[in-house]
Design a protein around this motif. Sequence first.
Motif, PDB file in Angstrom:
ATOM      1  N   GLU A  25       1.129  -0.953  -0.137  1.00 50.10           N
ATOM      2  CA  GLU A  25      -0.260   0.214   0.131  1.00 50.10           C
ATOM      3  C   GLU A  25       1.167   1.126   0.473  1.00 50.10           C
ATOM      4  O   GLU A  25       0.430   1.825  -0.810  1.00 50.10           O
ATOM      5  N   VAL A  26       2.138   1.269   0.786  1.00 45.00           N
ATOM      6  CA  VAL A  26       2.958   1.965   0.567  1.00 45.00           C
ATOM      7  C   VAL A  26       3.354   2.719  -0.828  1.00 45.00           C
ATOM      8  O   VAL A  26       3.165   4.111  -0.544  1.00 45.00           O
ATOM      9  N   PHE A  27       4.254   1.566  -1.013  1.00 46.37           N
ATOM     10  CA  PHE A  27       4.648   1.826  -2.164  1.00 46.37           C
ATOM     11  C   PHE A  27       3.610   2.156  -4.030  1.00 46.37           C
ATOM     12  O   PHE A  27       3.886   3.049  -4.336  1.00 46.37           O
ATOM     13  N   THR A  28       2.381   1.288  -3.270  1.00 49.28           N
ATOM     14  CA  THR A  28       1.526   2.369  -5.051  1.00 49.28           C
ATOM     15  C   THR A  28       1.501   3.125  -4.107  1.00 49.28           C
ATOM     16  O   THR A  28       1.130   4.285  -5.448  1.00 49.28           O
ATOM     17  N   GLN A  33       1.537   9.347  -6.513  1.00 43.93           N
ATOM     18  CA  GLN A  33       2.167  10.690  -6.124  1.00 43.93           C
ATOM     19  C   GLN A  33       3.014  11.285  -7.454  1.00 43.93           C
ATOM     20  O   GLN A  33       3.324  12.103  -7.782  1.00 43.93           O
ATOM     21  N   LEU A  34       4.227  10.029  -7.472  1.00 43.99           N
ATOM     22  CA  LEU A  34       5.609  10.621  -8.482  1.00 43.99           C
ATOM     23  C   LEU A  34       4.639  10.921  -9.660  1.00 43.99           C
ATOM     24  O   LEU A  34       5.135  11.626 -10.609  1.00 43.99           O
ATOM     25  N   VAL A  47      -4.774   8.040   1.089  1.00 43.25           N
ATOM     26  CA  VAL A  47      -3.718   7.052   2.257  1.00 43.25           C
ATOM     27  C   VAL A  47      -4.894   6.240   2.201  1.00 43.25           C
ATOM     28  O   VAL A  47      -5.468   6.383   3.640  1.00 43.25           O
ATOM     29  N   THR A  48      -4.525   5.109   2.008  1.00 43.96           N
ATOM     30  CA  THR A  48      -5.386   3.434   2.089  1.00 43.96           C
ATOM     31  C   THR A  48      -4.473   2.570   3.106  1.00 43.96           C
ATOM     32  O   THR A  48      -5.219   1.849   3.702  1.00 43.96           O
TER      33      THR A  48
END
Length: 108
Positions: A25-28, A33-34, A47-48
């Motif tokens: 989830e963080v990397f997604t 965002q990038l 933020v999920t």
Amino acid sequence: MRGRRCGMTIKELSLTATILRYRAEVFTQLANQLEAEERGEPADYPVTYWPLIETIENWSRPAENLPEAMDALKLAIEDYEAGDTPRIPAMMKAALGWMNAEYARRTA
């Protein structure tokens, strides 16, 4: 919150599965965002992963096996290196809990 593919709630997942889902989830989130920034678009995606953070911070069971204890320690070390977070004590306790149980099993 139920798992997208397995139909399990977060609390029903193993520690390793919870850590892996958190990382995914963080990397997604970061990738979205990038990509938005590169396109010149607003990068405010929802933020999920908060439920996963809360589950990890409140983890109270020992790791179930050596790989899971290692995953808990890896996350604790990553958090320590990034800055103190509430996840560190829970992950250290999970790893130590498995080590204590394994020691007791081997010396019984």
